[in-house]
Every structure is written in C-alpha cells, then in structure tokens.
Design a protein around this motif. Structure first.
Motif, mmCIF file in Angstrom:
data_model
loop_
_atom_site.group_PDB
_atom_site.id
_atom_site.type_symbol
_atom_site.label_atom_id
_atom_site.label_comp_id
_atom_site.label_asym_id
_atom_site.label_seq_id
_atom_site.Cartn_x
_atom_site.Cartn_y
_atom_site.Cartn_z
ATOM 1 N N LEU A 38 46.081 32.290 51.250
ATOM 2 C CA LEU A 38 45.637 34.184 51.472
ATOM 3 C C LEU A 38 44.546 34.353 50.401
ATOM 4 C CD1 LEU A 38 48.933 34.247 53.073
ATOM 5 C CD2 LEU A 38 46.193 34.772 53.965
ATOM 6 N N ALA A 39 44.833 34.203 48.173
ATOM 7 C CA ALA A 39 44.859 34.572 47.890
ATOM 8 C C ALA A 39 42.808 34.388 47.729
ATOM 9 C CB ALA A 39 45.254 34.423 46.733
ATOM 10 N N ALA A 55 53.138 28.103 48.669
ATOM 11 C CA ALA A 55 52.610 28.008 47.595
ATOM 12 C C ALA A 55 51.020 27.841 48.001
ATOM 13 C CB ALA A 55 52.594 27.293 45.633
ATOM 14 N N ILE A 56 50.885 27.175 48.910
ATOM 15 C CA ILE A 56 49.817 26.649 48.971
ATOM 16 C C ILE A 56 48.997 27.822 50.056
ATOM 17 C CG2 ILE A 56 48.110 24.896 50.667
ATOM 18 C CD1 ILE A 56 49.906 22.653 50.231
ATOM 19 N N ILE A 57 50.012 28.502 50.561
ATOM 20 C CA ILE A 57 49.377 29.293 51.769
ATOM 21 C C ILE A 57 49.372 30.735 51.205
ATOM 22 C CG2 ILE A 57 50.271 31.154 53.670
ATOM 23 C CD1 ILE A 57 52.517 28.459 54.511
ATOM 24 N N LEU A 58 49.984 30.584 50.082
ATOM 25 C CA LEU A 58 49.785 31.855 48.982
ATOM 26 C C LEU A 58 48.633 31.510 48.145
ATOM 27 C CD1 LEU A 58 53.199 33.129 47.890
ATOM 28 C CD2 LEU A 58 52.017 34.202 49.684
ATOM 29 N N GLY A 59 48.209 30.368 48.178
ATOM 30 C CA GLY A 59 47.443 30.590 47.319
ATOM 31 C C GLY A 59 45.774 30.461 48.082
ATOM 32 N N LEU A 84 41.597 33.821 50.130
ATOM 33 C CA LEU A 84 40.493 34.233 50.754
ATOM 34 C C LEU A 84 40.511 36.147 50.562
ATOM 35 C CD1 LEU A 84 42.208 32.899 54.097
ATOM 36 C CD2 LEU A 84 39.949 33.081 53.717
ATOM 37 N N PHE A 85 41.106 36.657 50.264
ATOM 38 C CA PHE A 85 41.193 38.096 50.151
ATOM 39 C C PHE A 85 40.093 38.647 48.925
ATOM 40 C CE2 PHE A 85 42.440 40.962 46.405
ATOM 41 C CZ PHE A 85 42.739 42.929 47.618
ATOM 42 N N PHE A 86 40.837 37.587 47.702
ATOM 43 C CA PHE A 86 39.160 37.669 46.538
ATOM 44 C C PHE A 86 37.570 37.659 46.730
ATOM 45 C CE2 PHE A 86 42.801 37.481 43.945
ATOM 46 C CZ PHE A 86 42.875 38.039 43.034
ATOM 47 N N TRP A 87 37.881 36.703 48.257
ATOM 48 C CA TRP A 87 36.113 35.871 48.909
ATOM 49 C C TRP A 87 35.748 37.533 49.484
ATOM 50 C CZ3 TRP A 87 35.369 33.600 53.912
ATOM 51 C CH2 TRP A 87 34.317 33.508 54.214
ATOM 52 N N TYR A 88 37.251 38.104 50.531
ATOM 53 C CA TYR A 88 36.287 39.227 50.604
ATOM 54 C C TYR A 88 36.132 40.028 50.109
ATOM 55 C CZ TYR A 88 37.672 43.992 53.266
ATOM 56 O OH TYR A 88 37.742 44.570 54.337
ATOM 57 N N ILE A 89 36.493 40.645 48.589
ATOM 58 C CA ILE A 89 36.613 41.627 48.297
ATOM 59 C C ILE A 89 35.012 41.432 47.080
ATOM 60 C CG2 ILE A 89 36.834 42.777 45.688
ATOM 61 C CD1 ILE A 89 39.009 43.274 47.610
ATOM 62 N N SER A 90 34.582 40.472 47.293
ATOM 63 C CA SER A 90 33.891 40.175 46.914
ATOM 64 C C SER A 90 32.349 40.341 47.584
ATOM 65 C CB SER A 90 33.701 38.313 46.406
ATOM 66 O OG SER A 90 32.541 38.438 45.755
ATOM 67 N N ILE A 91 32.493 39.881 49.361
ATOM 68 C CA ILE A 91 31.608 40.350 50.384
ATOM 69 C C ILE A 91 31.053 41.855 50.368
ATOM 70 C CG2 ILE A 91 31.595 40.438 52.617
ATOM 71 C CD1 ILE A 91 32.297 37.344 52.216
#
Length: 200
Positions: free
Chosen positions: A14-15, A8-12, A17-24
């Motif tokens: 990753l989520a 759950a921590i790893i998935l959290g 990081l994914f949203f951070w990437y999308i924001s950039i």
C-alpha cells in the motif's frame, strides 16, 4: 512474529502504491506547469509584436498622406488580437483557434501595411521605421520559436496524461490542443517590391 508478516507485506505494498500515485500526480503537475510556462512565453512574444506594431503605426501616421484605411485595418486587427485571452490550464481547441485566427488577421493587415509603404519613399527611408521593421522580423522568429516550444510541451503533457497507467489516475487532466498553422498559411505569399519606383 509470522502472523504480522502478511500485514506488513500488505502495508508495504500500500505504501509503494501510495508513493507511486503521488509520483504520477506530481509528474502531471510538472508537465502542466511546463505548458503554462511556454504559453507565457508565447504571450510575451506576441505582446512584443503588438507593442512594435503600435510604434510602427505611430511612425506611419506621421506621413500625412498615408492611406487611412490601411492604418485603420491594422489598428482594428491589433485591438482584436490583444483582446483574446487564454488560460493555459483550461485551454481548448476552440480558444486556441480563435487566438490563432486573431493573430493571423493582424499578420495579414500588417503585411498589407508593409506592402503599401513601398509607395512612400520618404517613409521607406525613415530610420525609425526601418529599425521597427527589423525588430518585427526578429520578433516573428521569436514567435515561431515560442510556438514550437509550446507545442513540444503540449506533446510531453499529452503523452504523460494519456499513457497507461497514468491515464487511470489522471482522469481529471484533459488533453491540450496544439498550435496549428493559420488557415491559408500553406499558400505562398506573393509580394512584389519595386525599389526604383518613386511616389509621384
């Protein structure tokens, strides 16, 4: 339950990081669109100037004895200036320099035309010509404003894509060039008007 906690921590993470990437990436799209919008404003002001110059040339052509070579130089420079097209999403320093040079040549030809007009009292007194001169002066101010705002948007864009860590994710975004002054613009222009002189 505890055995799923690391997953759950790893998935959290990753989520996040994914949203951070999308924001950039979304931020890059926004600043890139801002550059395109400001470039559109630059083109609009230059187009207004080109239209005014066309009307100015027609007015001057009405004076039968006006110097033909001066008019032809303006017409040629105007044609060359309008032929330079730039895609703001792929703008290069060379393209911007070519655009700047073409507009500088037009400005130089127009200045010679306006100085030559001083020798033609009837033309100087022409209300249509005077109105076009005023509109041209106003448009030059609009061009300066549009170019300044374009440079500001380019600065914002370049800062956004070049700073770390954005630069890691935005490698396909290229730095954009700024508008520079036309070569020789730092030299003062000497213009002498003799309003008392009558054309003989």
């Amino acid at each position: 339950m505890r055995k799923y906690l690391p997953i759950a921590i790893i998935l959290g993470l990753l989520a996040i990081l994914f949203f951070w990437y999308i924001s950039i990436k979304n931020g890059a799209v926004r600043v890139n669109q801002e550059v395109s919008k400001e470039w559109g404003n630059v083109e609009t002001t230059y187009q207004r100037r080109n239209d005014l110059i066309g009307n100015l040339v027609k007015t001057v052509q009405g004076s039968a004895d006006f110097e033909k070579s001066t008019l032809e130089a303006v017409i040629k420079a105007r044609s060359e200036a309008t032929s330079v097209k730039i895609d703001p999403t792929n703008i290069t320093p060379e393209q911007l320099a070519q655009f700047n040079q073409a507009q500088g040549n037009l400005n130089s030809s127009l200045s010679r035309l306006l100085v030559t007009v001083e020798q033609y009292p009837d033309l100087k007194a022409n209300q249509n010509f005077l109105k076009l001169q005023d509109e041209l002066a106003s448009t030059e101010n609009q061009i300066l404003t549009a170019r300044t705002r374009f440079n500001e948007s380019v600065q914002k864009y370049n800062n956004y894509i070049l700073v770390f860590p954005n630069s890691v994710f935005l490698g396909n975004y290229k730095e954009k060039p700024y508008f520079d002054a036309v070569a020789g613009a730092e030299k003062p222009v000497e213009v002498n008007f003799d309003f008392d002189k009558e054309k003989k």
